[in-house]
Design a protein around this motif. Structure first.
Motif, PDB file in Angstrom:
ATOM      1  N   GLN A 146     -14.874 -53.350 -72.009  1.00 47.89           N
ATOM      2  CA  GLN A 146     -15.839 -53.618 -73.074  1.00 47.89           C
ATOM      3  C   GLN A 146     -15.194 -54.480 -74.168  1.00 47.89           C
ATOM      4  O   GLN A 146     -15.805 -55.422 -74.674  1.00 47.89           O
ATOM      5  CB  GLN A 146     -16.328 -52.292 -73.668  1.00 47.89           C
ATOM      6  CG  GLN A 146     -17.554 -52.414 -74.545  1.00 47.89           C
ATOM      7  CD  GLN A 146     -18.083 -51.046 -74.959  1.00 47.89           C
ATOM      8  OE1 GLN A 146     -17.623 -50.012 -74.493  1.00 47.89           O
ATOM      9  NE2 GLN A 146     -19.056 -51.041 -75.846  1.00 47.89           N
ATOM     10  N   ALA A 147     -13.943 -54.154 -74.526  1.00 48.78           N
ATOM     11  CA  ALA A 147     -13.228 -54.934 -75.534  1.00 48.78           C
ATOM     12  C   ALA A 147     -12.945 -56.343 -75.023  1.00 48.78           C
ATOM     13  O   ALA A 147     -13.070 -57.324 -75.760  1.00 48.78           O
ATOM     14  CB  ALA A 147     -11.931 -54.235 -75.916  1.00 48.78           C
ATOM     15  N   LEU A 148     -12.578 -56.447 -73.759  1.00 54.69           N
ATOM     16  CA  LEU A 148     -12.266 -57.746 -73.171  1.00 54.69           C
ATOM     17  C   LEU A 148     -13.514 -58.633 -73.127  1.00 54.69           C
ATOM     18  O   LEU A 148     -13.419 -59.857 -73.266  1.00 54.69           O
ATOM     19  CB  LEU A 148     -11.705 -57.546 -71.756  1.00 54.69           C
ATOM     20  CG  LEU A 148     -11.150 -58.773 -71.043  1.00 54.69           C
ATOM     21  CD1 LEU A 148     -10.037 -59.439 -71.846  1.00 54.69           C
ATOM     22  CD2 LEU A 148     -10.642 -58.387 -69.658  1.00 54.69           C
ATOM     23  N   TYR A 188      -8.041 -58.563 -77.928  1.00 57.19           N
ATOM     24  CA  TYR A 188      -7.629 -57.786 -76.758  1.00 57.19           C
ATOM     25  C   TYR A 188      -6.116 -57.782 -76.615  1.00 57.19           C
ATOM     26  O   TYR A 188      -5.472 -58.824 -76.499  1.00 57.19           O
ATOM     27  CB  TYR A 188      -8.256 -58.307 -75.463  1.00 57.19           C
ATOM     28  CG  TYR A 188      -8.009 -57.334 -74.329  1.00 57.19           C
ATOM     29  CD1 TYR A 188      -8.867 -56.252 -74.133  1.00 57.19           C
ATOM     30  CD2 TYR A 188      -6.879 -57.438 -73.510  1.00 57.19           C
ATOM     31  CE1 TYR A 188      -8.607 -55.317 -73.137  1.00 57.19           C
ATOM     32  CE2 TYR A 188      -6.623 -56.513 -72.521  1.00 57.19           C
ATOM     33  CZ  TYR A 188      -7.493 -55.451 -72.337  1.00 57.19           C
ATOM     34  OH  TYR A 188      -7.231 -54.510 -71.368  1.00 57.19           O
ATOM     35  N   ILE A 189      -5.559 -56.578 -76.582  1.00 57.39           N
ATOM     36  CA  ILE A 189      -4.129 -56.356 -76.419  1.00 57.39           C
ATOM     37  C   ILE A 189      -3.919 -55.567 -75.130  1.00 57.39           C
ATOM     38  O   ILE A 189      -4.611 -54.572 -74.884  1.00 57.39           O
ATOM     39  CB  ILE A 189      -3.553 -55.574 -77.616  1.00 57.39           C
ATOM     40  CG1 ILE A 189      -3.648 -56.424 -78.891  1.00 57.39           C
ATOM     41  CG2 ILE A 189      -2.114 -55.133 -77.363  1.00 57.39           C
ATOM     42  CD1 ILE A 189      -3.343 -55.661 -80.158  1.00 57.39           C
ATOM     43  N   SER A 190      -2.984 -56.016 -74.310  1.00 55.73           N
ATOM     44  CA  SER A 190      -2.700 -55.311 -73.065  1.00 55.73           C
ATOM     45  C   SER A 190      -2.467 -53.836 -73.343  1.00 55.73           C
ATOM     46  O   SER A 190      -1.771 -53.468 -74.294  1.00 55.73           O
ATOM     47  CB  SER A 190      -1.460 -55.923 -72.398  1.00 55.73           C
ATOM     48  OG  SER A 190      -1.240 -55.341 -71.134  1.00 55.73           O
ATOM     49  N   ARG A 191      -3.056 -52.995 -72.519  1.00 56.05           N
ATOM     50  CA  ARG A 191      -3.107 -51.557 -72.795  1.00 56.05           C
ATOM     51  C   ARG A 191      -1.739 -50.895 -72.829  1.00 56.05           C
ATOM     52  O   ARG A 191      -1.574 -49.852 -73.449  1.00 56.05           O
ATOM     53  CB  ARG A 191      -4.027 -50.868 -71.803  1.00 56.05           C
ATOM     54  CG  ARG A 191      -5.516 -50.841 -72.196  1.00 56.05           C
ATOM     55  CD  ARG A 191      -5.968 -51.962 -73.087  1.00 56.05           C
ATOM     56  NE  ARG A 191      -7.159 -51.611 -73.878  1.00 56.05           N
ATOM     57  CZ  ARG A 191      -7.584 -52.281 -74.951  1.00 56.05           C
ATOM     58  NH1 ARG A 191      -6.927 -53.334 -75.372  1.00 56.05           N
ATOM     59  NH2 ARG A 191      -8.656 -51.895 -75.620  1.00 56.05           N
ATOM     60  N   TYR A 192      -0.744 -51.501 -72.220  1.00 55.91           N
ATOM     61  CA  TYR A 192       0.585 -50.888 -72.248  1.00 55.91           C
ATOM     62  C   TYR A 192       1.203 -50.953 -73.643  1.00 55.91           C
ATOM     63  O   TYR A 192       2.130 -50.192 -73.960  1.00 55.91           O
ATOM     64  CB  TYR A 192       1.517 -51.551 -71.238  1.00 55.91           C
ATOM     65  CG  TYR A 192       2.185 -52.822 -71.710  1.00 55.91           C
ATOM     66  CD1 TYR A 192       3.362 -52.773 -72.469  1.00 55.91           C
ATOM     67  CD2 TYR A 192       1.659 -54.079 -71.412  1.00 55.91           C
ATOM     68  CE1 TYR A 192       3.982 -53.933 -72.912  1.00 55.91           C
ATOM     69  CE2 TYR A 192       2.276 -55.235 -71.848  1.00 55.91           C
ATOM     70  CZ  TYR A 192       3.430 -55.159 -72.595  1.00 55.91           C
ATOM     71  OH  TYR A 192       4.040 -56.304 -73.030  1.00 55.91           O
ATOM     72  N   CYS A 200      -2.227 -59.353 -70.690  1.00 63.11           N
ATOM     73  CA  CYS A 200      -3.463 -59.464 -69.913  1.00 63.11           C
ATOM     74  C   CYS A 200      -3.523 -58.310 -68.916  1.00 63.11           C
ATOM     75  O   CYS A 200      -2.504 -57.935 -68.337  1.00 63.11           O
ATOM     76  CB  CYS A 200      -3.463 -60.801 -69.173  1.00 63.11           C
ATOM     77  SG  CYS A 200      -4.944 -61.124 -68.200  1.00 63.11           S
ATOM     78  N   ASP A 201      -4.715 -57.751 -68.733  1.00 68.06           N
ATOM     79  CA  ASP A 201      -4.890 -56.616 -67.816  1.00 68.06           C
ATOM     80  C   ASP A 201      -5.924 -56.890 -66.734  1.00 68.06           C
ATOM     81  O   ASP A 201      -6.264 -55.991 -65.961  1.00 68.06           O
ATOM     82  CB  ASP A 201      -5.350 -55.375 -68.598  1.00 68.06           C
ATOM     83  CG  ASP A 201      -4.271 -54.817 -69.506  1.00 68.06           C
ATOM     84  OD1 ASP A 201      -3.091 -54.882 -69.132  1.00 68.06           O
ATOM     85  OD2 ASP A 201      -4.617 -54.324 -70.590  1.00 68.06           O
ATOM     86  N   ASP A 202      -6.421 -58.102 -66.662  1.00 71.27           N
ATOM     87  CA  ASP A 202      -7.539 -58.389 -65.762  1.00 71.27           C
ATOM     88  C   ASP A 202      -7.292 -57.951 -64.326  1.00 71.27           C
ATOM     89  O   ASP A 202      -8.158 -57.352 -63.681  1.00 71.27           O
ATOM     90  CB  ASP A 202      -7.867 -59.881 -65.783  1.00 71.27           C
ATOM     91  CG  ASP A 202      -8.450 -60.333 -67.115  1.00 71.27           C
ATOM     92  OD1 ASP A 202      -7.842 -60.023 -68.156  1.00 71.27           O
ATOM     93  OD2 ASP A 202      -9.506 -60.983 -67.105  1.00 71.27           O
ATOM     94  N   CYS A 203      -6.092 -58.257 -63.802  1.00 66.10           N
ATOM     95  CA  CYS A 203      -5.828 -57.942 -62.396  1.00 66.10           C
ATOM     96  C   CYS A 203      -5.767 -56.438 -62.158  1.00 66.10           C
ATOM     97  O   CYS A 203      -6.053 -55.968 -61.052  1.00 66.10           O
ATOM     98  CB  CYS A 203      -4.555 -58.626 -61.914  1.00 66.10           C
ATOM     99  SG  CYS A 203      -3.057 -58.170 -62.803  1.00 66.10           S
ATOM    100  N   GLN A 204      -5.421 -55.675 -63.192  1.00 68.51           N
ATOM    101  CA  GLN A 204      -5.408 -54.222 -63.045  1.00 68.51           C
ATOM    102  C   GLN A 204      -6.811 -53.638 -63.232  1.00 68.51           C
ATOM    103  O   GLN A 204      -7.198 -52.702 -62.541  1.00 68.51           O
ATOM    104  CB  GLN A 204      -4.438 -53.595 -64.049  1.00 68.51           C
ATOM    105  CG  GLN A 204      -2.988 -53.987 -63.835  1.00 68.51           C
ATOM    106  CD  GLN A 204      -2.038 -53.030 -64.515  1.00 68.51           C
ATOM    107  OE1 GLN A 204      -1.622 -52.029 -63.939  1.00 68.51           O
ATOM    108  NE2 GLN A 204      -1.705 -53.330 -65.755  1.00 68.51           N
TER     109      GLN A 204
END
Length: 355
Positions: free
Chosen positions: A95-97, A104-108, A251-255
């Motif tokens: 939703q944030a992305l 958007y900040i990578s969740r890690y 970036c987290d798209d691939c995950q």
């Protein structure tokens, strides 16, 4: 069968290590030897293609990265661990992305820096081993030295390396950190993960915003959003800027798109939970942070390593990709005369996107 496999005391110790690891909060502990010949060949091919970009450290250490006993003389076994870090439901992250105004900040990176937390746990694990068998040779790593952590974890049975080059576990997806203890103990090795379960799926290749996954299991870091927003010190290539969207750190798209992550677990670690509302900040708000605010709100965070200028550089690009509005133009205009040439250049580019 090796001596370690046939030694009841070493087999018992290996089981205890896994039990202690679980008690310390690791979701899985595996043990492997030090033969990384296949991974070494893959790494050398990757480097030869120049896919590492400006990450000179990837080749600076010669063969130490793929030959553990060169990095830590006397190493016979490697204890590999993983720890879940997913701080919120994937739908919330998506939703944030999908919101062009959101930062958007990578969740890690939403919580405290994982390096210290996992290193401390690994030290506690080493202390437990030492209390059991007396002093032994070891060295702990958490993404902090020339270590092929994903290849090691795969050999230790923690999962398989997917087409996006991240490690995937059938029961836990890929939202986890890895850590290692190199040791001179001849521990029995766990069976490696010889089963790749990606199949014909190409979801990660298809979703990558910059098409950095140039082929299955091959990532050209020079195009990767994580590289561009974190590792790259200079200007982000102009042709790639529109592709970054609102991704300001990693970036987290691939995950997010990986089918195996439907099995991912939310983290139980409080330190990995979002701090300073970093999971729900607006671009305009974080662009207005002073350097003092940036340092205060990224204290103890992995984000701080990029520094204030690159933070502003990344947000300027994201604001250039945002929907045109008076507040967006006003925010960018306020930094047209920024002290940093790097920031100014990206701000001017961003303003040009709104005319």
């Amino acid at each position: 069968m090796t001596e370690a496999d046939s030694d009841p005391a070493l087999s018992e110790l290996a089981q205890r290590i896994k039990h202690w690891g679980s008690e310390l909060g690791f979701q899985q502990v595996g043990i492997t030897g030090i033969d990384l010949a296949d991974a070494e060949a893959h790494l050398q091919t990757w480097l030869a293609k120049g896919f590492h970009g400006d990450m000179d450290y990837m080749q600076r250490h010669g063969l130490k990265r793929s030959r553990p006993d060169l990095l830590q003389p006397g190493t016979l076994s490697i204890i590999s661990v993983r720890m879940d870090y997913l701080p919120e439901a994937a739908a919330t992250s998506q939703q944030a992305l999908d919101d062009p105004a959101a930062a958007y900040i990578s969740r890690y990176a939403l919580g405290r820096d994982y390096h210290k937390l996992i290193r401390n746990r690994l030290q506690k694990l080493a202390d437990k081993i030492q209390a059991e068998i007396d002093p032994f040779g070891y060295r702990a790593f958490v993404d902090s030295a020339p270590v092929l952590e994903k290849a090691i974890a795969e050999k230790a049975g923690l999962g398989w390396i997917g087409k996006h080059s991240n490690l995937i576990n059938r029961k836990a997806g890929s939202w986890f950190f890895l850590g290692e203890i190199y040791t001179d103990l001849p521990l029995p090795a766990d069976p490696p993960n010889n089963h790749n379960h990606c199949g014909a799926c190409t979801a990660c290749l298809d979703i990558c915003p910059t098409q950095a996954i140039v082929a299955p299991y091959q990532v050209d870091a020079r195009r990767c959003v994580s590289y561009l927003t974190i590792e790259l010190h200079g200007a982000i290539p102009v042709e790639l800027r529109p592709l970054l969207g609102n991704r300001i750190y990693g970036c987290d798209d691939c995950q997010l798109v990986c089918p195996w992550n439907r099995f991912a677990h939310l983290t139980g670690e409080g330190d990995f939970k979002p701090r300073h509302q970093l999971n729900s900040q607006e671009l305009i708000a974080v662009f207005a942070w002073t350097e003092t605010e940036f340092l205060a709100k990224t204290e103890g965070s992995a984000i701080r390593r990029i520094g204030y200028q690159r933070w502003l550089r990344n947000i300027a690009v994201a604001l250039g990709n945002a929907k045109t509005s008076p507040p967006v133009i006003e925010a960018l205009t306020a930094r047209r005369e920024d002290d940093s040439e790097l920031v100014r250049e990206h701000v001017l580019w961003a303003l040009a996107q709104h005319h």
